[in-house]
Design a protein around this motif. Structure first.
Motif, PDB file in Angstrom:
ATOM      1  N   LEU A  19     -32.976   5.456 -40.765  1.00 29.02           N
ATOM      2  CA  LEU A  19     -33.168   4.141 -41.766  1.00 29.02           C
ATOM      3  C   LEU A  19     -32.920   4.356 -43.143  1.00 29.02           C
ATOM      4  CD1 LEU A  19     -36.899   3.255 -40.229  1.00 29.02           C
ATOM      5  CD2 LEU A  19     -34.747   2.494 -39.602  1.00 29.02           C
ATOM      6  N   ALA A  20     -32.214   5.537 -43.275  1.00 29.27           N
ATOM      7  CA  ALA A  20     -31.861   5.846 -44.796  1.00 29.27           C
ATOM      8  C   ALA A  20     -30.765   4.927 -45.478  1.00 29.27           C
ATOM      9  CB  ALA A  20     -31.243   7.378 -45.122  1.00 29.27           C
ATOM     10  N   SER A  21     -31.209   4.334 -46.745  1.00 28.81           N
ATOM     11  CA  SER A  21     -30.184   3.466 -47.287  1.00 28.81           C
ATOM     12  C   SER A  21     -29.204   4.418 -48.156  1.00 28.81           C
ATOM     13  CB  SER A  21     -31.034   2.839 -48.509  1.00 28.81           C
ATOM     14  OG  SER A  21     -31.451   3.709 -49.547  1.00 28.81           O
ATOM     15  N   ASP A  22     -28.058   3.943 -48.607  1.00 25.41           N
ATOM     16  CA  ASP A  22     -27.211   4.685 -49.174  1.00 25.41           C
ATOM     17  C   ASP A  22     -27.686   5.384 -50.277  1.00 25.41           C
ATOM     18  OD1 ASP A  22     -25.313   3.926 -47.390  1.00 25.41           O
ATOM     19  OD2 ASP A  22     -24.279   2.529 -48.689  1.00 25.41           O
ATOM     20  N   GLN A  23     -28.846   4.782 -51.046  1.00 26.13           N
ATOM     21  CA  GLN A  23     -29.531   5.438 -52.372  1.00 26.13           C
ATOM     22  C   GLN A  23     -30.231   6.574 -51.881  1.00 26.13           C
ATOM     23  OE1 GLN A  23     -31.572   2.373 -54.476  1.00 26.13           O
ATOM     24  NE2 GLN A  23     -32.049   3.786 -56.293  1.00 26.13           N
ATOM     25  N   GLN A  24     -31.027   6.388 -50.612  1.00 25.33           N
ATOM     26  CA  GLN A  24     -31.858   7.376 -50.084  1.00 25.33           C
ATOM     27  C   GLN A  24     -31.062   8.803 -49.744  1.00 25.33           C
ATOM     28  OE1 GLN A  24     -33.900   4.838 -47.397  1.00 25.33           O
ATOM     29  NE2 GLN A  24     -36.043   5.819 -48.116  1.00 25.33           N
ATOM     30  N   LYS A  25     -29.855   8.299 -49.006  1.00 27.04           N
ATOM     31  CA  LYS A  25     -28.959   9.389 -48.574  1.00 27.04           C
ATOM     32  C   LYS A  25     -28.423  10.418 -49.744  1.00 27.04           C
ATOM     33  CE  LYS A  25     -27.193   7.164 -44.642  1.00 27.04           C
ATOM     34  NZ  LYS A  25     -26.127   6.329 -43.950  1.00 27.04           N
ATOM     35  N   GLN A  26     -28.121   9.838 -50.865  1.00 25.31           N
ATOM     36  CA  GLN A  26     -27.820  10.231 -51.988  1.00 25.31           C
ATOM     37  C   GLN A  26     -28.964  11.296 -52.594  1.00 25.31           C
ATOM     38  OE1 GLN A  26     -24.220   9.961 -51.500  1.00 25.31           O
ATOM     39  NE2 GLN A  26     -24.713  10.886 -53.421  1.00 25.31           N
ATOM     40  N   ALA A  27     -29.921  10.566 -52.856  1.00 26.72           N
ATOM     41  CA  ALA A  27     -31.166  11.599 -53.202  1.00 26.72           C
ATOM     42  C   ALA A  27     -31.483  12.716 -52.346  1.00 26.72           C
ATOM     43  CB  ALA A  27     -32.462  10.612 -53.229  1.00 26.72           C
ATOM     44  N   ILE A  28     -31.614  12.463 -51.048  1.00 30.35           N
ATOM     45  CA  ILE A  28     -31.656  13.574 -50.024  1.00 30.35           C
ATOM     46  C   ILE A  28     -30.707  14.635 -50.274  1.00 30.35           C
ATOM     47  CG2 ILE A  28     -31.647  14.101 -47.631  1.00 30.35           C
ATOM     48  CD1 ILE A  28     -33.066  11.340 -47.134  1.00 30.35           C
ATOM     49  N   LEU A  29     -29.549  14.234 -50.318  1.00 28.75           N
ATOM     50  CA  LEU A  29     -28.342  15.572 -50.446  1.00 28.75           C
ATOM     51  C   LEU A  29     -28.506  16.129 -51.883  1.00 28.75           C
ATOM     52  CD1 LEU A  29     -25.180  13.140 -49.264  1.00 28.75           C
ATOM     53  CD2 LEU A  29     -26.310  15.254 -48.164  1.00 28.75           C
ATOM     54  N   VAL A  30     -29.043  15.354 -52.998  1.00 30.85           N
ATOM     55  CA  VAL A  30     -29.382  16.066 -54.098  1.00 30.85           C
ATOM     56  C   VAL A  30     -30.382  17.077 -53.734  1.00 30.85           C
ATOM     57  CG1 VAL A  30     -30.307  15.679 -56.324  1.00 30.85           C
ATOM     58  CG2 VAL A  30     -28.329  14.384 -55.416  1.00 30.85           C
ATOM     59  N   ALA A  31     -31.566  16.673 -53.142  1.00 33.53           N
ATOM     60  CA  ALA A  31     -32.684  17.512 -52.875  1.00 33.53           C
ATOM     61  C   ALA A  31     -32.309  18.706 -52.026  1.00 33.53           C
ATOM     62  CB  ALA A  31     -33.937  16.643 -52.437  1.00 33.53           C
ATOM     63  N   ILE A  32     -31.512  18.436 -51.050  1.00 38.46           N
ATOM     64  CA  ILE A  32     -31.192  19.682 -50.147  1.00 38.46           C
ATOM     65  C   ILE A  32     -30.081  20.490 -50.907  1.00 38.46           C
ATOM     66  CG2 ILE A  32     -29.269  20.009 -48.510  1.00 38.46           C
ATOM     67  CD1 ILE A  32     -30.088  17.459 -46.843  1.00 38.46           C
ATOM     68  N   ALA A  33     -29.296  20.171 -51.954  1.00 36.79           N
ATOM     69  CA  ALA A  33     -28.550  20.876 -52.750  1.00 36.79           C
ATOM     70  C   ALA A  33     -29.454  21.833 -53.575  1.00 36.79           C
ATOM     71  CB  ALA A  33     -27.531  20.245 -53.520  1.00 36.79           C
ATOM     72  N   ASN A  34     -30.381  21.134 -54.136  1.00 37.00           N
ATOM     73  CA  ASN A  34     -31.518  21.900 -55.091  1.00 37.00           C
ATOM     74  C   ASN A  34     -32.110  23.061 -54.355  1.00 37.00           C
ATOM     75  OD1 ASN A  34     -30.725  20.229 -57.227  1.00 37.00           O
ATOM     76  ND2 ASN A  34     -32.457  19.005 -56.930  1.00 37.00           N
ATOM     77  N   LEU A  35     -32.541  22.838 -53.114  1.00 31.21           N
ATOM     78  CA  LEU A  35     -33.316  23.772 -52.318  1.00 31.21           C
ATOM     79  C   LEU A  35     -32.392  24.891 -51.969  1.00 31.21           C
ATOM     80  CD1 LEU A  35     -36.126  24.269 -51.349  1.00 31.21           C
ATOM     81  CD2 LEU A  35     -35.526  23.011 -49.296  1.00 31.21           C
ATOM     82  N   GLU A  36     -31.065  24.739 -51.660  1.00 36.82           N
ATOM     83  CA  GLU A  36     -30.175  25.436 -51.321  1.00 36.82           C
ATOM     84  C   GLU A  36     -30.245  26.785 -52.350  1.00 36.82           C
ATOM     85  OE1 GLU A  36     -27.184  23.309 -48.006  1.00 36.82           O
ATOM     86  OE2 GLU A  36     -27.065  22.887 -50.064  1.00 36.82           O
ATOM     87  N   ASP A  37     -29.873  26.001 -53.656  1.00 32.54           N
ATOM     88  CA  ASP A  37     -29.982  26.960 -54.387  1.00 32.54           C
ATOM     89  C   ASP A  37     -31.334  28.019 -54.718  1.00 32.54           C
ATOM     90  OD1 ASP A  37     -27.693  25.980 -55.632  1.00 32.54           O
ATOM     91  OD2 ASP A  37     -28.416  24.588 -56.929  1.00 32.54           O
ATOM     92  N   LEU A  38     -32.260  27.564 -53.905  1.00 34.09           N
ATOM     93  CA  LEU A  38     -33.381  28.356 -54.079  1.00 34.09           C
ATOM     94  C   LEU A  38     -33.630  29.381 -52.710  1.00 34.09           C
ATOM     95  CD1 LEU A  38     -36.012  25.790 -55.294  1.00 34.09           C
ATOM     96  CD2 LEU A  38     -34.849  27.483 -56.706  1.00 34.09           C
ATOM     97  N   ASN A  39     -32.753  29.147 -51.985  1.00 35.11           N
ATOM     98  CA  ASN A  39     -32.891  29.989 -50.588  1.00 35.11           C
ATOM     99  C   ASN A  39     -33.021  31.439 -50.697  1.00 35.11           C
ATOM    100  OD1 ASN A  39     -32.487  30.723 -47.839  1.00 35.11           O
ATOM    101  ND2 ASN A  39     -30.202  31.151 -48.282  1.00 35.11           N
ATOM    102  N   PRO A  40     -34.394  31.824 -50.217  1.00 37.73           N
ATOM    103  CA  PRO A  40     -35.074  33.152 -50.476  1.00 37.73           C
ATOM    104  C   PRO A  40     -34.504  33.960 -49.446  1.00 37.73           C
ATOM    105  CG  PRO A  40     -36.606  31.658 -48.907  1.00 37.73           C
ATOM    106  CD  PRO A  40     -35.404  31.005 -49.373  1.00 37.73           C
TER     107      PRO A  40
END
Length: 194
Positions: A19-40
């Motif tokens: 059900l993700a809109s294009d806008q949500q998909k973009q926000a999720i990809l940004v949140a994923i990339a941010n979290l990947e930078d914090l990989n412990p």
């Protein structure tokens, strides 16, 4: 919000991406990339205690999985990816719901081989598609025990040519309860440990 909470919040309400809109998909990809930078976990592939277990899909961009929901009369139930480090096996299990007594199951068994600190080569070996009640399906755990015991199922149960059907997966984030992966077809997966 930072990190995991921001990602979980962005995913909420998207039904694994269906059900993700294009806008949500973009926000999720940004949140994923941010979290990947914090990989412990510097070498996720070597963290077998974290990797091993049953993982439930929270979000994906994989059309192969999301298209299962577009079959008439079918609704996508839970999707699991179960990793067994000691046998280098991975089981993808999608539960399908629709008409009563016609609950289905789509499963693929594969072997994985580490090729770097965060990448595994995946070779698909067996596909099992059928009705849950004919398979005797009750849970991923039980189903995997049946597979590993060598059971044949009343289902479309076919070997897959692992020379042609293979891919790779990068584990870009893992901790005790969340994992992010990126596949060779550009797909992203977010999973939580069950």
């Amino acid at each position: 919000m930072m990190g995991k909470a921001a990602l979980i919040d962005a995913i909420a309400g998207t039904n694994r991406g269906l059900l993700a809109s294009d806008q949500q998909k973009q926000a999720i990809l940004v949140a994923i990339a941010n979290l990947e930078d914090l990989n412990p976990t510097p070498c996720p592939v070597e963290a077998s205690n974290l990797l091993d277990g049953n993982w439930r899909l929270l979000y994906t961009t994989s059309n192969g999985l999301l298209n299962l929901d577009r079959v008439p009369l079918c609704k996508l139930g839970q999707i699991y990816q179960c990793i067994r480090v000691n046998t280098t096996s991975v089981y993808n299990i999608a539960e399908i719901y629709g008409l009563p007594y016609l609950e289905g199951l789509v499963s693929v068994a594969a072997k994985f081989e580490p090729v770097s600190g965060r990448r595994v080569q995946v070779k698909f070996q067996r596909s099992i598609v059928g009705l849950q009640r004919l398979i005797g399906y009750s849970s991923p755990e039980n189903f995997i025990q049946q597979i590993e015991a060598g059971q044949k199922f009343t289902a479309i149960d076919v070997p897959i040519n692992s020379d042609t059907q293979q891919g790779w997966l990068d584990i870009t984030y893992i901790d005790s309860d969340l994992r992010i992966g990126r596949g060779n077809e550009g797909s992203v997966f977010v999973l939580s440990k069950t």
